[in-house]
Design a protein around this motif. Sequence first.
Motif, mmCIF file in Angstrom:
data_model
loop_
_atom_site.group_PDB
_atom_site.id
_atom_site.type_symbol
_atom_site.label_atom_id
_atom_site.label_comp_id
_atom_site.label_asym_id
_atom_site.label_seq_id
_atom_site.Cartn_x
_atom_site.Cartn_y
_atom_site.Cartn_z
ATOM 1 N N LEU A 47 -49.435 -5.082 -34.697
ATOM 2 C CA LEU A 47 -49.040 -4.914 -36.416
ATOM 3 C C LEU A 47 -50.198 -6.342 -36.348
ATOM 4 C CD1 LEU A 47 -48.038 -4.366 -39.053
ATOM 5 C CD2 LEU A 47 -46.805 -6.173 -38.549
ATOM 6 N N LEU A 48 -50.334 -7.569 -36.036
ATOM 7 C CA LEU A 48 -51.664 -8.219 -36.158
ATOM 8 C C LEU A 48 -53.150 -7.721 -35.803
ATOM 9 C CD1 LEU A 48 -50.407 -11.458 -34.792
ATOM 10 C CD2 LEU A 48 -50.515 -11.091 -37.347
ATOM 11 N N ALA A 49 -53.347 -6.516 -34.855
ATOM 12 C CA ALA A 49 -54.070 -5.837 -34.505
ATOM 13 C C ALA A 49 -55.097 -5.115 -35.449
ATOM 14 C CB ALA A 49 -54.184 -5.123 -33.165
ATOM 15 N N VAL A 50 -53.705 -4.141 -35.834
ATOM 16 C CA VAL A 50 -54.384 -3.757 -36.691
ATOM 17 C C VAL A 50 -54.260 -4.329 -38.047
ATOM 18 C CG1 VAL A 50 -52.922 -1.751 -38.121
ATOM 19 C CG2 VAL A 50 -52.216 -2.063 -36.441
ATOM 20 N N ALA A 51 -54.266 -5.336 -38.700
ATOM 21 C CA ALA A 51 -54.094 -5.859 -40.250
ATOM 22 C C ALA A 51 -56.439 -6.854 -39.483
ATOM 23 C CB ALA A 51 -52.985 -7.289 -40.343
ATOM 24 N N ALA A 52 -55.628 -7.664 -38.531
ATOM 25 C CA ALA A 52 -56.910 -7.928 -38.487
ATOM 26 C C ALA A 52 -58.117 -6.627 -38.468
ATOM 27 C CB ALA A 52 -56.985 -8.399 -37.152
ATOM 28 N N ARG A 53 -58.139 -5.792 -37.932
ATOM 29 C CA ARG A 53 -58.900 -4.128 -38.119
ATOM 30 C C ARG A 53 -59.932 -3.799 -39.346
ATOM 31 N NH1 ARG A 53 -61.977 -1.244 -38.455
ATOM 32 N NH2 ARG A 53 -62.703 0.090 -37.363
ATOM 33 N N TYR A 54 -57.883 -3.390 -40.319
ATOM 34 C CA TYR A 54 -58.395 -2.794 -42.233
ATOM 35 C C TYR A 54 -58.483 -3.825 -43.073
ATOM 36 C CZ TYR A 54 -58.213 1.058 -38.143
ATOM 37 O OH TYR A 54 -58.471 2.283 -37.554
ATOM 38 N N GLY A 55 -57.536 -4.887 -42.891
ATOM 39 C CA GLY A 55 -57.165 -5.647 -43.122
ATOM 40 C C GLY A 55 -58.119 -6.887 -43.830
ATOM 41 N N THR A 56 -59.093 -7.032 -43.281
ATOM 42 C CA THR A 56 -59.974 -7.568 -43.493
ATOM 43 C C THR A 56 -60.206 -8.344 -44.776
ATOM 44 O OG1 THR A 56 -60.544 -7.955 -41.312
ATOM 45 C CG2 THR A 56 -62.339 -9.440 -42.872
ATOM 46 N N LYS A 57 -60.749 -7.237 -45.615
ATOM 47 C CA LYS A 57 -61.383 -7.462 -46.548
ATOM 48 C C LYS A 57 -60.363 -7.801 -47.831
ATOM 49 C CE LYS A 57 -64.676 -3.609 -46.091
ATOM 50 N NZ LYS A 57 -66.064 -2.128 -46.540
ATOM 51 N N VAL A 58 -58.956 -7.629 -47.815
ATOM 52 C CA VAL A 58 -58.382 -7.789 -48.659
ATOM 53 C C VAL A 58 -58.125 -8.892 -48.271
ATOM 54 C CG1 VAL A 58 -55.787 -7.035 -49.696
ATOM 55 C CG2 VAL A 58 -56.754 -5.422 -48.036
ATOM 56 N N VAL A 59 -57.984 -9.522 -47.322
ATOM 57 C CA VAL A 59 -57.577 -11.436 -46.809
ATOM 58 C C VAL A 59 -58.467 -11.437 -47.732
ATOM 59 C CG1 VAL A 59 -56.309 -12.304 -45.601
ATOM 60 C CG2 VAL A 59 -56.170 -9.872 -45.587
ATOM 61 N N GLY A 60 -59.820 -10.948 -47.971
ATOM 62 C CA GLY A 60 -60.945 -11.934 -48.376
ATOM 63 C C GLY A 60 -60.575 -12.262 -49.749
ATOM 64 N N ARG A 61 -60.101 -11.573 -50.373
ATOM 65 C CA ARG A 61 -60.429 -11.248 -51.463
ATOM 66 C C ARG A 61 -59.245 -12.439 -52.074
ATOM 67 N NH1 ARG A 61 -61.690 -5.697 -51.913
ATOM 68 N NH2 ARG A 61 -59.986 -5.208 -51.289
#
Length: 415
Positions: A186-200
């Motif tokens: 789950l952490l790996a998927v979040a790091a791969r696809y959730g970066t833009k969301v977390v960044g905003r």
Amino acid sequence: MGGAFLAAAVLARLGGRIGLPTIPLFTLAGILLGPHTPGIVLVKDPHELEMLSALGLVLLLFYLGLEFHLDDLKAGGRKMALAGGAYLALNVGAGLGFGFALGWGTSEALVLAGVLGISSSAIVTKVLVDMGRIGNPETKPILGIIVVEDIFLALYLAALQPILSGADNATEAVLDGAKAFGFLLLLAVAARYGTKVVGRLINTKDDELLVISFLGVAVLVAGVSEWFGVADAIGAFMIGLMLGSTTSGDRIRELVHPLRDAFGAIFFFAFGLSINPGDLPVVLWPVLIAVLVTLVMNIAAGVTAARIFGFGAGPAANISTTLLARGEFALILATMAAGAGLDSRLAPFIAGYVLLLAVLGPLAAGRSHWLARILPGGRHGKGGDGPGTAEAGGPAGDDGLDRKDEKGTEAAVTS
């Protein structure tokens, strides 16, 4: 806590004048002022600094994640997995064999396999930072090996717990391992696809709010990771991986520096508090043999990883020496072994082994050019001398390869 900071600072200043690294000096401050050494006892119970120590480890690995880009992980994932697998096979295998050779028992051998097999993420991170090697080409396989080790660590702890507790419930062990692996995925998927969301979500022009935000996210995810059976440090690493790729990444890297340095010092100080020097003579010879075994296996693993990535003698020596230190995971295993009522010699053995490598590891990393000269490909040139391999801080693009030896150099530079 103030005394801990000051004691660590004074010893580090004195040691710095003769070229000693800070890690063993912070640890020595904890030993001298801890409950097991005559004289001034600053902290009677090491658990009093447990939370601050955990925060230090989290911040060290969070910073490591900030410096480790997702593109690096995607580009070299297969090679990193091979290098990490080779490192674990050599070191964990040697640790298991060493444990059986001591004759202390099967459970004790399994504990020693983990103790001898897993590097200290905190010390490795500190060495990379102190030596100025974060940007070196061989740092990528080093970080990859750490990630593979942490994944193995989560599964190993889940499998070892029922063995040490005497439980005969294989189903529970499998479920714990699956829970840990699922969370890592789950952490790996979040790091791969959730970066833009977390960044905003985390982006703000106010430095104060940015510090509070990234610190809150890193510590929260670290805590949740631990609840799922994954090392808290790997959760912080994954958050660092995400935030380092955002538009706020450069500011976060700058803002986290003083936090990382301060609480990192407390981590190593607290490590020293747990060591009782009086127990060490009983297990002196096993400790010295174990250190020699670890040194040989690390050299073999470093050369193997360097060949996988197409590097020469200098980077191979850096990989070998940087990953030499053992630390927090070994102490976790010592605690588990004590709670399970295993051989009483395990605790002093682990303390002596970890302390010796915590001192020798950073010292060896700073002198890795000596090792590079005797490795294959290091005889006819500088053997890895210079910035990027043995010495900190050099001109950009200097990867420390032996330019006089043209065999394999072009491939290494291209890699």
